[in-house]
Design a protein around this motif. Structure first.
Motif, PDB file in Angstrom:
ATOM      1  N   LYS A 130     -93.017  23.971 -37.071  1.00  0.00           N
ATOM      2  CA  LYS A 130     -93.690  25.220 -37.418  1.00  0.00           C
ATOM      3  C   LYS A 130     -93.497  25.490 -38.907  1.00  0.00           C
ATOM      4  O   LYS A 130     -92.371  25.516 -39.400  1.00  0.00           O
ATOM      5  CB  LYS A 130     -93.108  26.386 -36.609  1.00  0.00           C
ATOM      6  CG  LYS A 130     -93.718  27.750 -36.944  1.00  0.00           C
ATOM      7  CD  LYS A 130     -93.106  28.844 -36.089  1.00  0.00           C
ATOM      8  CE  LYS A 130     -93.588  30.235 -36.510  1.00  0.00           C
ATOM      9  NZ  LYS A 130     -95.045  30.390 -36.345  1.00  0.00           N
ATOM     10  N   ARG A 131     -94.608  25.654 -39.621  1.00  0.00           N
ATOM     11  CA  ARG A 131     -94.530  26.055 -41.031  1.00  0.00           C
ATOM     12  C   ARG A 131     -94.210  27.540 -41.103  1.00  0.00           C
ATOM     13  O   ARG A 131     -94.771  28.325 -40.357  1.00  0.00           O
ATOM     14  CB  ARG A 131     -95.856  25.784 -41.734  1.00  0.00           C
ATOM     15  CG  ARG A 131     -96.321  24.339 -41.714  1.00  0.00           C
ATOM     16  CD  ARG A 131     -97.611  24.198 -42.507  1.00  0.00           C
ATOM     17  NE  ARG A 131     -98.193  22.887 -42.385  1.00  0.00           N
ATOM     18  CZ  ARG A 131     -99.107  22.551 -41.473  1.00  0.00           C
ATOM     19  NH1 ARG A 131     -99.527  23.461 -40.602  1.00  0.00           N
ATOM     20  NH2 ARG A 131     -99.585  21.328 -41.427  1.00  0.00           N
ATOM     21  N   GLN A 153     -99.369  28.558 -43.313  1.00  0.00           N
ATOM     22  CA  GLN A 153    -100.150  27.933 -42.249  1.00  0.00           C
ATOM     23  C   GLN A 153    -101.351  27.163 -42.803  1.00  0.00           C
ATOM     24  O   GLN A 153    -101.924  26.314 -42.123  1.00  0.00           O
ATOM     25  CB  GLN A 153    -100.643  28.992 -41.247  1.00  0.00           C
ATOM     26  CG  GLN A 153     -99.595  29.976 -40.770  1.00  0.00           C
ATOM     27  CD  GLN A 153     -98.295  29.316 -40.357  1.00  0.00           C
ATOM     28  OE1 GLN A 153     -98.275  28.401 -39.547  1.00  0.00           O
ATOM     29  NE2 GLN A 153     -97.190  29.808 -40.925  1.00  0.00           N
TER      30      GLN A 153
END
Length: 225
Positions: free
Chosen positions: A167-168, A197
């Motif tokens: 997950k960024r 994102q």
């Protein structure tokens, strides 16, 4: 007010608070329903993550840290019976029973994190999920490529594990928070999170990782069922 706010000092620190919320939400969603979920946080400090994770229904949480003063403060702050905080090294901890192992500070010590991952691979149960977070706070004095997604995935594989979700999180917020700790970042961090994102991984300073044992390990377990 969010129920976890009473149990953490991270309310006014958006980077750390976002991490805590992700851990809480991910474990709550992925845990097996109807069973006690057992969570271990390695390097728990004063319990700012371990204690609020104890609010997850039917959870047993243990935080370990080698800094005795931090553990003392954590125990003074902890009011949840299902949460324990102890001064303990990971290698002295029996970890097979845990469903989730949380690593929020392990990347701060580049010499130790491989040993941590290797120990988990050898001693954790086959279906354990490891949640490793990199908030980017050290990017001002360490090369960014040390924390790149590509390199981390490679080194995780070398330890007998695999990254199965990334997950960024942030681009600039952790760096600004490090340089200007009193600057309010709540609104900026939301914009920064949205920006992360849209960018490729190598331009993002903070990532959250979900890690498991290699699929070859899991096949043995599924056949046993």
């Amino acid at each position: 007010m969010n129920q976890i706010d009473r149990y953490t000092e991270y309310v006014n620190w958006p980077c750390e608070y976002e991490r805590l919320q992700w851990l809480y939400a991910t474990i709550s969603k992925q845990r097996k329903k109807g069973r006690v979920v057992r969570i271990l946080e390695v390097g728990c400090g004063k319990g700012n993550v371990a204690i609020p994770l104890g609010l997850i229904n039917f959870s047993e949480v243990k935080g370990i840290d080698v800094q005795e003063e931090q553990v003392r403060i954590g125990n003074e702050r902890n009011s949840l019976r299902n949460v324990t905080i102890s001064s303990e090294k990971l290698v002295d901890c029996s970890i097979y029973k845990y469903d989730f192992i949380v690593l929020t500070q392990v990347m701060e010590d580049l010499d130790a994190y491989k040993n941590v991952l290797s120990y988990i691979e050898k001693n954790a149960n086959p279906l354990v999920e490891i949640q490793l977070t990199i908030t980017g706070n050290r990017l001002t004095n360490r090369p960014q490529n040390l924390f790149s997604v590509k390199r981390l995935k490679k080194e995780v594989l070398e330890c007998g594990l695999e990254v199965f979700e990334v997950k960024r999180v942030y681009v600039f917020s952790p760096i600004i928070a490090k340089l200007f700790p009193r600057l309010p970042l709540r609104r900026f961090s939301k914009i920064d999170h949205f920006l992360a994102q849209l960018l490729p991984n190598f331009l993002v300073s903070s990532h959250y990782y979900r890690i498991r044992k290699k699929r070859s390990h899991l096949k043995v377990v599924w056949r046993a069922w």
